[in-house]
Design a protein around this motif. Sequence first.
Motif, PDB file in Angstrom:
ATOM      1  N   SER A   1     161.374 -66.651 -25.004  1.00 20.82           N
ATOM      2  CA  SER A   1     161.082 -67.829 -24.196  1.00 20.82           C
ATOM      3  C   SER A   1     161.145 -67.466 -22.720  1.00 20.82           C
ATOM      4  N   CYS A   2     160.312 -68.129 -21.944  1.00 18.88           N
ATOM      5  CA  CYS A   2     160.319 -67.967 -20.484  1.00 18.88           C
ATOM      6  C   CYS A   2     160.283 -69.367 -19.880  1.00 18.88           C
ATOM      7  N   ALA A   3     161.408 -69.803 -19.350  1.00 22.90           N
ATOM      8  CA  ALA A   3     161.502 -71.128 -18.757  1.00 22.90           C
ATOM      9  C   ALA A   3     161.263 -71.048 -17.258  1.00 22.90           C
ATOM     10  N   THR A   4     160.530 -72.027 -16.740  1.00 28.08           N
ATOM     11  CA  THR A   4     160.237 -72.034 -15.314  1.00 28.08           C
ATOM     12  C   THR A   4     160.088 -73.467 -14.835  1.00 28.08           C
ATOM     13  N   SER A   5     159.780 -73.629 -13.560  1.00 26.46           N
ATOM     14  CA  SER A   5     159.617 -74.964 -13.005  1.00 26.46           C
ATOM     15  C   SER A   5     158.255 -75.525 -13.361  1.00 26.46           C
ATOM     16  N   GLU A   6     158.105 -76.829 -13.192  1.00 25.02           N
ATOM     17  CA  GLU A   6     156.826 -77.467 -13.487  1.00 25.02           C
ATOM     18  C   GLU A   6     155.732 -76.944 -12.554  1.00 25.02           C
ATOM     19  N   ARG A   7     156.083 -76.711 -11.307  1.00 25.33           N
ATOM     20  CA  ARG A   7     155.098 -76.233 -10.327  1.00 25.33           C
ATOM     21  C   ARG A   7     154.579 -74.859 -10.736  1.00 25.33           C
ATOM     22  N   THR A   8     155.475 -73.971 -11.106  1.00 13.54           N
ATOM     23  CA  THR A   8     155.048 -72.633 -11.516  1.00 13.54           C
ATOM     24  C   THR A   8     154.259 -72.698 -12.808  1.00 13.54           C
ATOM     25  N   PHE A   9     154.742 -73.507 -13.736  1.00 11.91           N
ATOM     26  CA  PHE A   9     154.108 -73.626 -15.045  1.00 11.91           C
ATOM     27  C   PHE A   9     152.663 -74.083 -14.922  1.00 11.91           C
ATOM     28  N   SER A  10     152.391 -74.995 -14.002  1.00  7.78           N
ATOM     29  CA  SER A  10     151.049 -75.576 -13.894  1.00  7.78           C
ATOM     30  C   SER A  10     150.137 -74.821 -12.943  1.00  7.78           C
ATOM     31  N   SER A  11     150.695 -73.951 -12.111  1.00  7.20           N
ATOM     32  CA  SER A  11     149.896 -73.324 -11.055  1.00  7.20           C
ATOM     33  C   SER A  11     149.677 -71.830 -11.229  1.00  7.20           C
ATOM     34  N   TYR A  12     150.428 -71.204 -12.105  1.00  2.33           N
ATOM     35  CA  TYR A  12     150.377 -69.748 -12.229  1.00  2.33           C
ATOM     36  C   TYR A  12     149.931 -69.310 -13.613  1.00  2.33           C
ATOM     37  N   THR A  13     149.315 -68.170 -13.656  1.00  2.00           N
ATOM     38  CA  THR A  13     149.174 -67.452 -14.910  1.00  2.00           C
ATOM     39  C   THR A  13     150.531 -66.834 -15.233  1.00  2.00           C
ATOM     40  N   LEU A  14     150.972 -67.014 -16.455  1.00  2.00           N
ATOM     41  CA  LEU A  14     152.247 -66.464 -16.897  1.00  2.00           C
ATOM     42  C   LEU A  14     151.996 -65.372 -17.921  1.00  2.00           C
ATOM     43  N   GLY A  15     152.666 -64.267 -17.723  1.00  2.00           N
ATOM     44  CA  GLY A  15     152.439 -63.128 -18.604  1.00  2.00           C
ATOM     45  C   GLY A  15     153.731 -62.532 -19.111  1.00  2.00           C
ATOM     46  N   TRP A  16     153.575 -61.752 -20.170  1.00  2.00           N
ATOM     47  CA  TRP A  16     154.682 -60.965 -20.703  1.00  2.00           C
ATOM     48  C   TRP A  16     154.337 -59.486 -20.554  1.00  2.00           C
TER      49      TRP A  16
END
Length: 126
Positions: free
Chosen positions: A21-36
């Motif tokens: 799991s990778c938890a983050t803020s709503e702003r980051t979650f909606s604005s960034y590409t998230l990768g592993w």
Amino acid sequence: QVQLEESGGGLVQARGSLRLSCATSERTFSSYTLGWWRQAPGKEREFVAAITLSGGTTYTYYADSVKDRFTISRDTAKTTVYLQLNSLKPEDTAVYYCAAARVGSPTSVLKWYAYWGQGTQVTVSS
């Protein structure tokens, strides 16, 4: 400030499964590409998977070495990205990192990932 917090690593036998799991803020979650990404001892950091929400559509991208075994997903309510690891192999042993890139599509280009979590260890025994 972008903060990423991984969890879910551990020791598992070959052919087993884990969910990171990778938890983050709503702003980051909606604005960034998230990768592993992952890094094994003595090796370079390696791309695993990435996910982007763009125009209401979720896009994913996987490294060839994991595309039939790992699944990346996102939970909007929890602002969390998951990496489901199935059919694990000893060569999957590494520290797994969550990272954020300010780009509009999933990418395996390391330089675009400006923010990183602290990592979580995955160890697969044979």
